[in-house]
Design an enzyme around this catalytic site. Structure first.
Site, PDB file in Angstrom:
ATOM      1  CB  CYS A  50      -9.095  -2.001  -2.541  1.00  0.00           C
ATOM      2  SG  CYS A  50      -8.873  -3.717  -3.048  1.00  0.00           S
ATOM      3  CG  HIS A 104      -9.993  -0.426   1.454  1.00  0.00           C
ATOM      4  ND1 HIS A 104      -9.910  -1.584   0.716  1.00  0.00           N
ATOM      5  CD2 HIS A 104      -9.134  -0.581   2.488  1.00  0.00           C
ATOM      6  CE1 HIS A 104      -9.030  -2.397   1.273  1.00  0.00           C
ATOM      7  NE2 HIS A 104      -8.544  -1.819   2.344  1.00  0.00           N
TER       8      HIS A 104
END
Length: 517
Positions: A50, A104
């Site tokens: 991510c 993120h």
């Protein structure tokens, strides 16, 4: 020029969508978007995890330039003060808004999703996000567990909702507010499913009877897979239902019936996500903005569903790096809807859905690092310059060229130019497009931190290139102290000829026939 941007990014979504040829999935709303979009069949993330992937495509720089291979540094401090895509739109007069998981969260975006640089107002996070990994899944024993496979009754959930439902509601609220403000906006919406845990409203299970669910076409670890390339799927091993299976480390395998359940729940989570996208696009119609808003739909990376005996992301295979990517540009990829006509009527995944005809589909190999320059070009902004070889001190530049040149242009014309290379408009584009990805490892054999090594523990970097014909990966020594890869120090290699080996099961790296390549 001057179009609004709705940028939808999904967590861990591989292209299991009807518009990508998946026969099992019910994804009528994304398919409807695709039917009016330029769709890219071969789009790849730069690292299949991510934070590194998101920071890469939001800054338009590769992981070796952001220096983020894990979750634990903020690029502006650690690498260079790079402008981001939303920041560039903000500096060009757009109101920039973030809902859900776009950057993120955590240190890799300065605990603020890079606010105030990237966003006009503080980013929205669903209040129920904090329960994501709690024991909310009712097991056969009637007790609550923190499971991987987690269909739920939404009314029993904390606050009676789920994070992605809250994100859709907030995004719709912002669309209504922006309509009255009459200001150009860049609205990024980050959906969390199908990221694990596979927690979604239980009614989506009935779309996928277990008897219709197959195993992966290649559910075994390939014989010639170098051990450094394998990811041991630690994150799913830590869920209560997987823990109870007592699967051996690192290769498993998981019991076949449980493999089917994971695949079933991944598909169900995709249909739940599709419903959210449908509600969001329907709201864009409701506020009358679908004629003046471009929509981008993509994911941060894919997710293995048992292929190569692997689960989750954390590898260089197509199943982990390939993502859906489509661009809806009114008047360009679809004719503008006439007054009162809807571009995106909501389509119910539970009713029988008629097939949709796809418009433009490009087979060109493209990368997410190109998003920044592509969106700038589509919005009529000046395209940021190409980064020099070393760009740590350059605030605004990108390492991915715009892919607008692949929209709508008949592939034949491009092919022809690529062959004779004499047409000036495409000068510099006639080499075959290639997508680069990479993945770090702490050691040559799978260990507890192989999936997500911290920077200080990285010893090997797998650099991978994907062309139309092959995927080639070289695992080389890496020094985390000075971020250097040593291509003389080769630990292992992989070469897959994708035409004859589409699932990448037969590594021919050591086959002398391919030495030249």
């Amino acid at each position: 020029d001057g179009m609004n941007v709705l940028f939808i990014v999904v967590d861990d979504l591989r292209p299991v969508l009807g518009c990508y040829g998946d026969k099992l999935v019910k994804s009528p709303n994304v398919d409807q978007l695709a039917s009016q979009s330029a769709v890219f069949s071969n789009a790849y993330a730069q690292q299949a995890v991510c934070a590194p992937s998101r920071v890469s495509f939001l800054t338009g720089r590769r992981p070796d330039t952001t220096r983020l291979y894990d979750f634990y540094s903020y690029w502006r401090v650690h690498a260079g003060n790079y402008s981001t895509m939303p920041q560039y739109f903000k500096e060009n007069g757009y109101v920039t808004l973030s809902v859900g998981k776009v950057f993120h969260p955590g240190i890799s975006s300065n605990y603020s999703d890079d606010y105030p640089y990237s966003w006009s107002i503080p980013p929205f996070h669903p209040s129920t996000e904090k329960y994501e990994n709690d024991k909310t899944c009712r097991g056969k024993d009637g007790k609550l567990h923190a499971n991987l496979v987690c269909p739920v009754n939404v009314t029993e959930m904390p606050s009676g909702t789920l994070p992605d439902i809250q994100s859709t509601e907030e995004a719709i609220r912002l669309l209504k507010a922006m309509k009255t403000k009459k200001q150009k906006f860049f609205l990024a919406v980050g959906y969390h499913k199908p990221h694990i845990p596979l927690r979604y409203p239980q009614e989506f299970l009935k779309l996928y009877p277990l008897e219709d669910i197959t195993l992966a076409p290649d559910p075994w670890v390939p014989e010639k897979l170098p051990s450094v390339a394998y990811n041991p799927w630690m994150d799913i091993r830590q869920r209560d239902d997987v823990k109870a299976l007592n699967v051996s480390f690192p290769y498993g395998p998981l019991p076949e019936d449980f493999q089917r359940q994971i695949r079933q729940s991944y598909y169900a989570a995709v249909s739940y996500l599709d419903m959210q996208v449908g509600l969001l696009l329907n709201a864009l119609d409701d506020v009358g903005l679908s004629n003046s808003t471009m929509v981008v739909f993509t994911a941060d990376h894919g997710w293995s569903l048992g292929e190569h005996g692997e689960w989750a992301k954390y590898s260089n295979f197509d199943v982990a790096t390939r993502v859906p990517l489509m661009f809806y540009v009114p008047g360009m990829t679809s004719s503008s809807a006439s007054q009162g006509e809807r571009a995106f009527p909501y389509r119910d995944p539970f009713s029988r859905v008629s097939g949709l005809v796809l418009q433009g589909r490009s087979e060109k190999t493209v990368e997410l690092v190109s998003l920044f320059s592509t969106l700038a070009e589509l919005a009529g902004l000046q395209v940021p310059p190409v980064c020099p070889e070393t760009s740590f001190s350059v605030v605004l530049c990108t390492e991915g060229a715009s892919i607008v040149r692949y929209f709508n242009s008949s592939e034949e014309k491009l092919e022809k130019v690529e062959k004779d290379g004499c047409d000036d408009t495409y000068r510099g584009y006639h080499e075959e497009p290639i997508a680069f990805s990479q993945y770090p490892r702490p050691a040559d054999t799978p260990q507890w931190n192989s999936d997500k090594p911290k920077l200080k523990d990285i010893r090997v970097m797998g650099y991978s290139m994907r062309t139309g014909d092959y995927r080639y990966t070289l695992w080389v020594g890496f020094n985390p102290n000075n971020f250097s890869a040593d291509f003389e120090d080769v630990h292992a290699g992989e070469l897959y000829m994708v035409e004859s080996d589409p699932h990448q099961d037969h590594n021919v790296y050591n086959n002398t026939l391919h030495g030249g390549l």
